[in-house]
Design a protein around this motif. Structure first.
Motif, PDB file in Angstrom:
ATOM      1  N   HIS A  30      -5.596  60.239 -82.650  1.00 16.38           N
ATOM      2  CA  HIS A  30      -7.016  60.464 -82.405  1.00 16.38           C
ATOM      3  C   HIS A  30      -7.699  61.105 -83.608  1.00 16.38           C
ATOM      4  O   HIS A  30      -7.126  61.963 -84.285  1.00 16.38           O
ATOM      5  CB  HIS A  30      -7.258  61.238 -81.112  1.00 16.38           C
ATOM      6  CG  HIS A  30      -6.860  62.688 -81.127  1.00 16.38           C
ATOM      7  ND1 HIS A  30      -7.719  63.693 -81.491  1.00 16.38           N
ATOM      8  CD2 HIS A  30      -5.685  63.291 -80.818  1.00 16.38           C
ATOM      9  CE1 HIS A  30      -7.113  64.873 -81.374  1.00 16.38           C
ATOM     10  NE2 HIS A  30      -5.868  64.658 -80.962  1.00 16.38           N
ATOM     11  N   ASP A  48      -5.100  69.071 -85.659  1.00 15.01           N
ATOM     12  CA  ASP A  48      -5.390  68.308 -84.421  1.00 15.01           C
ATOM     13  C   ASP A  48      -6.744  67.608 -84.524  1.00 15.01           C
ATOM     14  O   ASP A  48      -7.764  68.157 -84.113  1.00 15.01           O
ATOM     15  CB  ASP A  48      -5.355  69.269 -83.213  1.00 15.01           C
ATOM     16  CG  ASP A  48      -5.327  68.499 -81.887  1.00 15.01           C
ATOM     17  OD1 ASP A  48      -5.574  69.114 -80.851  1.00 15.01           O
ATOM     18  OD2 ASP A  48      -5.095  67.275 -81.913  1.00 15.01           O
ATOM     19  N   ASN A  49      -6.739  66.424 -84.916  1.00 19.50           N
ATOM     20  CA  ASN A  49      -5.598  65.606 -85.318  1.00 19.50           C
ATOM     21  C   ASN A  49      -5.881  64.922 -86.651  1.00 19.50           C
ATOM     22  O   ASN A  49      -5.607  63.743 -86.858  1.00 19.50           O
ATOM     23  CB  ASN A  49      -5.281  64.580 -84.235  1.00 19.50           C
ATOM     24  CG  ASN A  49      -3.993  63.829 -84.556  1.00 19.50           C
ATOM     25  OD1 ASN A  49      -3.068  64.369 -85.143  1.00 19.50           O
ATOM     26  ND2 ASN A  49      -3.983  62.553 -84.193  1.00 19.50           N
ATOM     27  N   GLU A 109     -10.330  61.535 -77.367  1.00 19.47           N
ATOM     28  CA  GLU A 109      -8.985  61.952 -76.911  1.00 19.47           C
ATOM     29  C   GLU A 109      -9.048  63.328 -76.273  1.00 19.47           C
ATOM     30  O   GLU A 109      -8.490  63.545 -75.192  1.00 19.47           O
ATOM     31  CB  GLU A 109      -7.984  61.960 -78.077  1.00 19.47           C
ATOM     32  CG  GLU A 109      -6.534  62.168 -77.639  1.00 19.47           C
ATOM     33  CD  GLU A 109      -6.100  63.621 -77.531  1.00 19.47           C
ATOM     34  OE1 GLU A 109      -5.002  63.875 -76.991  1.00 19.47           O
ATOM     35  OE2 GLU A 109      -6.870  64.526 -77.941  1.00 19.47           O
ATOM     36  N   GLU A 110      -9.770  64.231 -76.909  1.00 17.83           N
ATOM     37  CA  GLU A 110      -9.825  65.594 -76.387  1.00 17.83           C
ATOM     38  C   GLU A 110     -10.540  65.646 -75.035  1.00 17.83           C
ATOM     39  O   GLU A 110     -10.390  66.593 -74.276  1.00 17.83           O
ATOM     40  CB  GLU A 110     -10.530  66.518 -77.388  1.00 17.83           C
ATOM     41  CG  GLU A 110      -9.813  66.676 -78.723  1.00 17.83           C
ATOM     42  CD  GLU A 110      -8.463  67.387 -78.605  1.00 17.83           C
ATOM     43  OE1 GLU A 110      -7.796  67.554 -79.653  1.00 17.83           O
ATOM     44  OE2 GLU A 110      -8.046  67.719 -77.468  1.00 17.83           O
ATOM     45  N   ASP A 144       0.388  62.754 -83.067  1.00 16.00           N
ATOM     46  CA  ASP A 144      -0.591  63.766 -82.631  1.00 16.00           C
ATOM     47  C   ASP A 144       0.136  65.009 -82.130  1.00 16.00           C
ATOM     48  O   ASP A 144       0.148  65.291 -80.924  1.00 16.00           O
ATOM     49  CB  ASP A 144      -1.477  63.193 -81.509  1.00 16.00           C
ATOM     50  CG  ASP A 144      -2.435  64.244 -80.939  1.00 16.00           C
ATOM     51  OD1 ASP A 144      -2.857  64.086 -79.770  1.00 16.00           O
ATOM     52  OD2 ASP A 144      -2.734  65.223 -81.657  1.00 16.00           O
ATOM     53  N   TYR A 193       1.554  75.151 -84.828  1.00 17.07           N
ATOM     54  CA  TYR A 193       0.600  74.323 -84.074  1.00 17.07           C
ATOM     55  C   TYR A 193       0.272  74.970 -82.728  1.00 17.07           C
ATOM     56  O   TYR A 193      -0.880  75.226 -82.412  1.00 17.07           O
ATOM     57  CB  TYR A 193       1.192  72.930 -83.875  1.00 17.07           C
ATOM     58  CG  TYR A 193       0.263  71.899 -83.264  1.00 17.07           C
ATOM     59  CD1 TYR A 193       0.614  71.234 -82.098  1.00 17.07           C
ATOM     60  CD2 TYR A 193      -0.949  71.578 -83.865  1.00 17.07           C
ATOM     61  CE1 TYR A 193      -0.223  70.284 -81.530  1.00 17.07           C
ATOM     62  CE2 TYR A 193      -1.806  70.634 -83.310  1.00 17.07           C
ATOM     63  CZ  TYR A 193      -1.430  69.984 -82.144  1.00 17.07           C
ATOM     64  OH  TYR A 193      -2.263  69.044 -81.589  1.00 17.07           O
TER      65      TYR A 193
HETATM   66 ZN   LIG Z   1      -4.490  66.183 -80.419  1.00 17.54          ZN
END
Ligand SMILES: [Zn+2]
Length: 566
Positions: A353, A365-366, A399-400, A436, A502
């Motif tokens: 994404h 991210d990302n 995506e989020e 991702d 992360y």
């Molecule tokens: Zn992500």
């Protein structure tokens, strides 16, 4: 004598290519070596990331910033020689939101500039607003999965606070104790951890989900919540997701109608002045925008909450300016191709994404995953490697917000998970590879339950043993875009990456910036993915598939949970 046989073998490779071809799924090491050289000595992955983060970050879905970054990415892919590079519209899901100014300060009992971030799709403050702060405790402060219970909590809250919030700035969550932690923020998987991951999870007898009396786990343990959610049939998950969205919209509308000036939140992930910020509420123009909503550091949040608990008046001044579209805007995915040859109608897809949250620059991210797959196709094109199947790259948006871009793409091109009706292209897509999970180097892959892919990945990844790629795990992994392919029975895979910082520092935080990217890790990941795609594109057969998922049953009415009908 030994060289005599080697000579014969080499000669055979040239004279009888078929003999040479059937390496099974072992990579052609000569090609792997060229890929590694290009990935390690001519890498452009960090150059791509400087653009995606420092210059064009963050990239919130639907925002003009996302669009500028996407237009740049289209030019970069065209510059690398990809064809048919375009922005593909997948829907008109919501408003664009672009932050222009945000500040929040405590004025009384003492002046303090609060370290804070506004949540995305917060409405503007209409100038500088100063107000008294009250603590309107909402629910238990624990995650409530059960939509029926969540609705009861909201109704109880609204009944209790109706008419008492006008012109106030409100705190909703409880004081959270800050546990001193000496846990390292930056970590790599140990071989012990990787071998545990390689072991299949202990089979749990699949307890049929009693939809007439669904019991929810009473826990804050995110892993347990994810596991419980994953155990629910997809249509139940979808029903609950819609219910949660409706409740969020109801809650946002209540605060707006009650005349709340702003909301101050804390976040249980927060530590060391880190800020984790996602959406304040709905972004669809049919719904009310949330009042200005801020997340502050746990320390500052606790100070204000304690003062209020001790009946010390607290006054706060806020200002939030943002460019927000009145209507819903079009959303896009970025798509491009390296056309195949002998089997050009068959396709291998890679992606990640492109969208991010808004407080950092969307680096790990990302930006990381996006830049690595862009680098992988650059390498394949730069080396002019033969590709029987077409290689298609997709950089998703939405995506989020719920894998929206990849779900829409799969539904449009391959099939609908609800009905399992499939298009002709469904039979032509060999597989999709997603990245991702931060900036960490690839340590292996999740098979998503697809046993038949084990020997395939074993073969492909063996060329990277010395780069730390050792683990093929039968497990599923969730939370990102490969799931959209898996949901319609297409082979969709996410790689195992070293966690680095992360989960502890950058994921959805204001520290998600270029400085937390690890160049060597990303170069390795690009080499691994370029190799996997090369092998998949030239593999004689399409990739083996799991059994097709079933269509969703026509659900008549809501699922009944242990706390009543939904
Ligand atoms: Zn992500």
């Amino acid at each position: 004598m030994r060289y005599f046989f080697l000579g014969i073998f080499a000669l055979a490779q040239v004279c009888f290519p078929v003999f040479a071809q059937d390496r099974g799924d072992r990579s052609d090491l000569a090609v792997v070596s060229r890929i590694k050289t290009e990935a390690f000595e001519n890498s452009q992955v960090m150059d791509t990331l400087e653009y995606l983060t420092d210059q064009y970050g963050p990239r919130l879905t639907l925002s003009p910033e996302w669009r500028e970054a996407a237009d740049w990415a289209v030019k970069r892919l065209q510059g690398y020689g990809l064809e048919n590079v375009h922005l593909e519209k997948w829907g008109t899901p919501g408003r664009s939101w672009s932050l222009k100014k945000a500040s929040i300060e405590m004025l009384e009992p003492r002046y303090s500039a609060l370290v804070a971030a506004p949540l995305a799709w917060s409405d503007v403050s209409h100038g500088i607003r100063t107000a008294d702060v009250i603590l309107a405790r909402y629910g238990s402060g624990r995650r409530v999965l059960d939509p029926k219970k969540a609705e009861d909590d909201l109704d109880k809250f609204m009944a209790e606070w109706k008419g008492k919030l006008k012109g106030k700035i409100i705190l909703l969550s409880p004081v959270r104790h800050i546990d001193p932690s000496n846990k390292a923020l930056f970590q790599r998987y140990t071989s012990q951890e990787l071998s545990e991951m390689a072991e299949a999870p202990a089979p749990i007898s699949k307890v049929p989900v009693d939809l007439k009396n669904l019991k929810f786990p009473e826990t804050d343990d995110i892993q347990q919540l994810i596991q419980f959610n994953a155990s629910l049939p997809p249509w139940v998950r979808e029903q609950f997701r819609k219910k949660r969205e409706a409740l969020a919209a109801k809650r946002v509308k209540f605060f707006k109608e009650e005349g709340v000036v702003a909301i101050i939140n804390s976040d249980q992930r927060a530590h060391d002045s880190l800020l984790f910020a996602e959406a304040a509420g709905p972004y669809d123009a049919k719904d009310t925008l949330a009042v200005p909503t801020f997340v502050v550091t746990q320390e500052q949040y606790n100070r204000i909450a304690r003062l209020i608990d001790r009946k010390v008046p607290v006054k706060v001044r806020v200002e939030l300016e943002a460019e927000i579209s009145k209507d819903n805007q079009d959303a896009y995915n970025i798509v491009g191709e390296l056309p195949g040859a002998a089997k050009k109608d068959e396709v291998i897809m890679i992606g990640g994404h492109f969208d991010s949250w808004h407080t950092g620059t969307g680096a790990t991210d990302n930006g990381a995953g996006s830049a690595v797959v862009v680098e992988a196709v650059r390498i394949l094109k730069a080396l002019n490697l033969k590709l029987d199947r077409t290689v298609r790259i997709a950089l998703w948006s939405g995506e989020e917000e719920g894998l929206l871009g990849s779900k829409a793409y799969v539904k449009e091109h391959f099939g609908d998970p609800e009905t399992m009706e499939r298009t002709e292209q469904h039979a032509k897509l060999s597989g999709y590879f997603n990245l991702d999970n931060g900036s960490g180097k690839i340590r292996g892959v999740y098979l998503q339950g697809n046993d038949a892919m084990r020997p395939v990945f074993d073969g492909w990844l063996s060329a990277f043993r010395d780069e730390g790629v050792s683990t093929v795990s039968i497990r599923n992994t969730g939370g990102t875009d490969h799931l959209s392919f898996d949901a319609v029975g297409l082979p969709g895979f996410q790689f195992i990456q070293d966690p680095l910082d992360y989960g502890t520092l950058t994921h959805h935080s204001d520290m998600d910036t270029y400085d937390h990217l690890q160049a060597a890790d990303l170069m390795q990941a690009a080499a691994v993915i370029a190799t996997v795609v090369y092998d998949a594109a030239n593999r004689p057969e399409m990739l083996p598939r799991k059994e097709l998922p079933k269509a969703w049953p026509k659900v008549d009415g809501p699922v009944v949970t242990s706390s009543g009908a939904n």
